[in-house]
Design a protein around this motif. Structure first.
Motif, mmCIF file in Angstrom:
data_model
loop_
_atom_site.group_PDB
_atom_site.id
_atom_site.type_symbol
_atom_site.label_atom_id
_atom_site.label_comp_id
_atom_site.label_asym_id
_atom_site.label_seq_id
_atom_site.Cartn_x
_atom_site.Cartn_y
_atom_site.Cartn_z
ATOM 1 N N ILE B 22 40.030 26.303 52.309
ATOM 2 C CA ILE B 22 39.002 27.165 52.905
ATOM 3 C C ILE B 22 37.892 27.437 51.893
ATOM 4 O O ILE B 22 36.715 27.301 52.188
ATOM 5 N N LEU B 23 38.269 27.836 50.700
ATOM 6 C CA LEU B 23 37.271 28.081 49.662
ATOM 7 C C LEU B 23 37.213 26.879 48.725
ATOM 8 O O LEU B 23 38.239 26.391 48.258
ATOM 9 N N LYS B 24 35.982 26.433 48.474
ATOM 10 C CA LYS B 24 35.810 25.179 47.737
ATOM 11 C C LYS B 24 35.022 25.380 46.448
ATOM 12 O O LYS B 24 34.137 24.592 46.136
ATOM 13 N N GLY B 25 35.335 26.462 45.760
ATOM 14 C CA GLY B 25 34.655 26.718 44.498
ATOM 15 C C GLY B 25 33.615 27.808 44.623
ATOM 16 O O GLY B 25 32.425 27.519 44.795
ATOM 17 N N VAL B 26 34.055 29.054 44.543
ATOM 18 C CA VAL B 26 33.141 30.191 44.665
ATOM 19 C C VAL B 26 32.953 30.838 43.297
ATOM 20 O O VAL B 26 33.925 31.092 42.588
ATOM 21 N N LYS B 46 34.471 33.914 54.265
ATOM 22 C CA LYS B 46 34.203 35.252 53.714
ATOM 23 C C LYS B 46 35.476 36.098 53.623
ATOM 24 O O LYS B 46 35.790 36.672 52.584
ATOM 25 N N SER B 47 36.197 36.151 54.763
ATOM 26 C CA SER B 47 37.414 36.975 54.776
ATOM 27 C C SER B 47 38.503 36.372 53.898
ATOM 28 O O SER B 47 39.268 37.092 53.264
ATOM 29 N N ASP B 224 30.823 27.115 54.717
ATOM 30 C CA ASP B 224 31.847 26.103 54.447
ATOM 31 C C ASP B 224 32.540 26.314 53.093
ATOM 32 O O ASP B 224 32.722 25.361 52.326
ATOM 33 N N GLY B 225 32.897 27.569 52.805
ATOM 34 C CA GLY B 225 33.702 27.831 51.615
ATOM 35 C C GLY B 225 32.955 27.834 50.301
ATOM 36 O O GLY B 225 33.568 27.777 49.235
#
Lengths: 379, 253
Positions: B22-26, B46-47, B224-225
């Motif tokens: 879901i998250l691709k490098g934040v 976001k969630s 998109d993450g």
């Protein structure tokens, strides 16, 4: 036996054996029967055979002078409309106890103080049977607590006949030591417009198996049945409920909750509700929730609804058996509450949700105390 | 001065068809005194960011780090993260039947402080916090979130924010499902919290509506993450007019 036969109304439900006062109609179970298949019969043997059942329970009460205590014969009990035994142990209790203890709350009496009847078992090797008839007069109100302590092998038949417009709060507390065996039948007959709240709390004992039935004698009766049970290692606790909606405009709400922990802890809850063709405009809901706290426990939860008319307000049931809800634990822990404490809080809430509705301070305190003890073991 | 530093955060969630990224490098840095708005379309992650930072068991952090004042949060349990100073106001607060709001608040406060709050002042503090959120004192005897309206649940989250007073608060769509009065009351609660000057907020929202009440210092757009755009409050105004389409196209979604 004509009076007895006349008093025996056949239940149409396929879920139940035919009730009968005659012991011969209740053969020794083999364990294969639907109603016996969960029960460890070996522990029940003396209650099924009725051998050496000469013991008595020590009796203490605070029955006020306005309430009559007496003894009646089986024929007199049947005349009053005592429901017939549904299983062999209840039939044995009626057969062996011969006379029944009658507690008679007169018509219109308003008994403010809870009536507490304490029965104490003499020891795990003793076998005793008992038969009770509670007659709650029309328009009366009372709170009755039947409290069981000590140890014994005990078979019981308890009938509660609630008159028109009466208000009854009935508590059966199984507060036995861990080697007691207790089985039998508790039956309510609920008069026109009467309101019954029952609480069945099973805390101790090696084996507890109660058949709890309810039927209505007129329209408008209301039944609320709450149950709480803590099952520890090696214990078997079984509650079999049958609510017979045989009158229109009646209501029932059943909510039983248990926690299991320790190897071999077993809980059985069977909740049968029959809505007869005449029972229009009724509402019923039954719920059973089991919290399984450790490995090695087993909870059976079987709700059954038989509906013979669609002209009802509502009918439903729910049954959940599981471990802790991860979302609840996450929510509590996200506020800094450590895992063990979050678990205790969830279990505490699970039971206080029921306990707070009992409305008898002494019983609530006893249950909270038992709950605290239970929580000490929760990790 | 505290800092919440999110670096290269990659998160997976378990689905029926296997793990899904879901998250691709934040990357994100929140300092105390700052309000950061995280905006993005549904499903942008976001969630997921909020819940994975708080330690929800459903999400697995596969890469990256989250540090609060240098302490790595990802290795801590959920309650340890809260003790480190993190708070998550949830979009769907969970019902805990039989546990009163009062009992819950006292237990949480005791756990966070390591000692029970003073009885006399605590009850006063609780009632005052409830009152500020437009809830009366009887609210504290109700079962936690059980039978609460959507608005009551959100108000209750902000009551907790005010009473527990964490270093950093993540507010996950606290504005969703609120009518205009409730939105104002809830926003005022958040503003009281930030007005202390040394608290940080990550305000996750789908809509710009709440930004009329809570002024962000920074706006990050999630698609998109990933964070695909960053800026000041003007970025939110831009989104209000143009929507997310431009960013979706940029991200090739």
């Amino acid at each position: 036996m004509s009076a007895l036969q006349a008093a025996t109304e056949t239940v149409a439900s396929h879920l139940h054996p035919t009730p009968s006062f005659d012991l011969a109609d209740h053969p020794l179970p083999t364990g294969k029967e639907e109603v016996w298949r969960f029960t460890p019969l070996a522990r029940l043997k003396p209650l099924l055979t009725g051998e050496f059942c000469d013991a008595f329970l020590d009796w203490q009460d605070n029955i006020p002078s306005t309430v009559i205590r007496g003894e009646i014969t089986l024929a007199e009990a049947a005349e009053l409309g005592v429901p017939a035994p549904m299983d062999r142990i209840a039939a044995m209790a009626v057969d062996k106890a011969k006379d029944a203890v009658l507690i008679d709350v007169p018509r219109g009496a308003e008994i403010a103080e809870p009536i507490v009847i304490s029965l104490r078992g003499p020891g795990a090797d003793a076998t005793a049977f008992g038969q009770f008839v509670f007659k709650i007069g029309a328009h009366s109100s009372a709170t009755i607590v039947l409290r069981h302590t000590g140890s014994v092998r005990y078979g019981a038949s308890v009938s509660v006949l609630v008159g028109e417009e009466a208000k009854l709060n009935f508590v059966s507390l199984q507060d036995w030591t861990d080697d007691a065996v207790h089985a039998g039948q508790h039956s309510f007959r609920i008069g026109r417009g009467a309101q019954v709240k029952s609480v069945t709390a099973s805390l101790g004992g090696s084996l507890i198996r109660l058949m709890e039935t309810a039927s209505f004698d007129g329209p408008g009766g209301e039944l609320e049945q709450f149950g709480v049970y803590f099952v520890d290692a090696g214990q078997h606790v079984e509650h079999r409920l049958f609510v017979d909606h045989n009158q229109p405009n009646t209501a029932s709400n059943v909510d039983y909750r248990g926690a299991l922990q320790g190897k071999g802890a077993q809980a059985v809850w069977v909740g049968d509700v029959l809505i007869r063709k005449v029972a229009e405009n009724i509402s019923t809901y039954e719920s059973n929730k089991n919290l399984v706290l450790t490995d090695g426990c087993r909870a059976e939860s079987v709700p059954n609804l038989e509906i013979e008319t669609g002209e009802i307000q509502g009918a439903g049931h729910s049954s959940t058996t599981g471990r802790f809800d991860d979302e609840q634990l996450f929510y509590l822990r996200s506020r800094g509450i450590p895992e063990a404490e979050a678990r205790r809080l969830v279990v505490y809430g699970f039971f206080t949700d029921i306990i707070r509705r009992i409305g008898i301070a002494e019983i609530e305190e006893r249950l909270m105390e038992a709950l605290e003890k239970e929580l000490e073991q929760v990790l | 001065m505290s800092t919440l530093e999110i670096k290269d955060l990659h998160v997976e969630v378990e689905t029926e068809s296997g793990p899904k990224q879901i998250l691709k490098g934040v990357d994100l840095v929140v300092r105390s005194g700052e309000v950061h708005a995280i905006m993005g379309p549904n499903g942008s992650g976001k969630s997921t960011m909020a819940y994975s930072i708080a330690g929800h068991p459903k999400y697995t952090i596969t890469q990256g780090s989250v540090k609060l004042d240098g302490v790595e949060l990802t290795g801590l349990s959920v309650d340890e993260r809260a003790k480190a100073g993190l708070f998550l106001a949830m979009q769907y607060p969970i019902e805990v039947p039989g546990v009163s709001v009062a009992n819950f608040l006292r237990t949480a406060k005791t756990a966070l402080d390591g000692e029970a709050p003073k009885v006399r002042t605590w009850v006063k503090d609780v009632n005052a916090a409830l009152d500020r959120l437009g809830l009366d004192a009887t609210f504290s005897s109700r079962s936690l979130n059980e039978g609460f309206s959507g608005g009551e649940k959100k108000r209750n989250e902000i009551v907790q924010l005010e009473l527990l007073n964490p270093k950093f608060a993540i507010l996950d769509e606290t504005d969703s499902g609120l009518d205009i009065d409730a939105l104002r009351i809830v926003s005022e609660g958040v503003n009281r919290y930030t007005s202390q000057g040394d608290r940080g907020v990550l305000l996750i929202t789908h809509y710009t509506r709440i930004l009329n009440y809570i002024k962000p210092d920074f706006v990050h757009v999630f698609v998109d993450g990933r964070v695909v755009a960053e800026g000041g409050p003007e970025l939110a105004e831009n989104l209000e007019v143009e929507g997310y389409d431009k960013f979706l196209k940029l991200a090739g979604v």
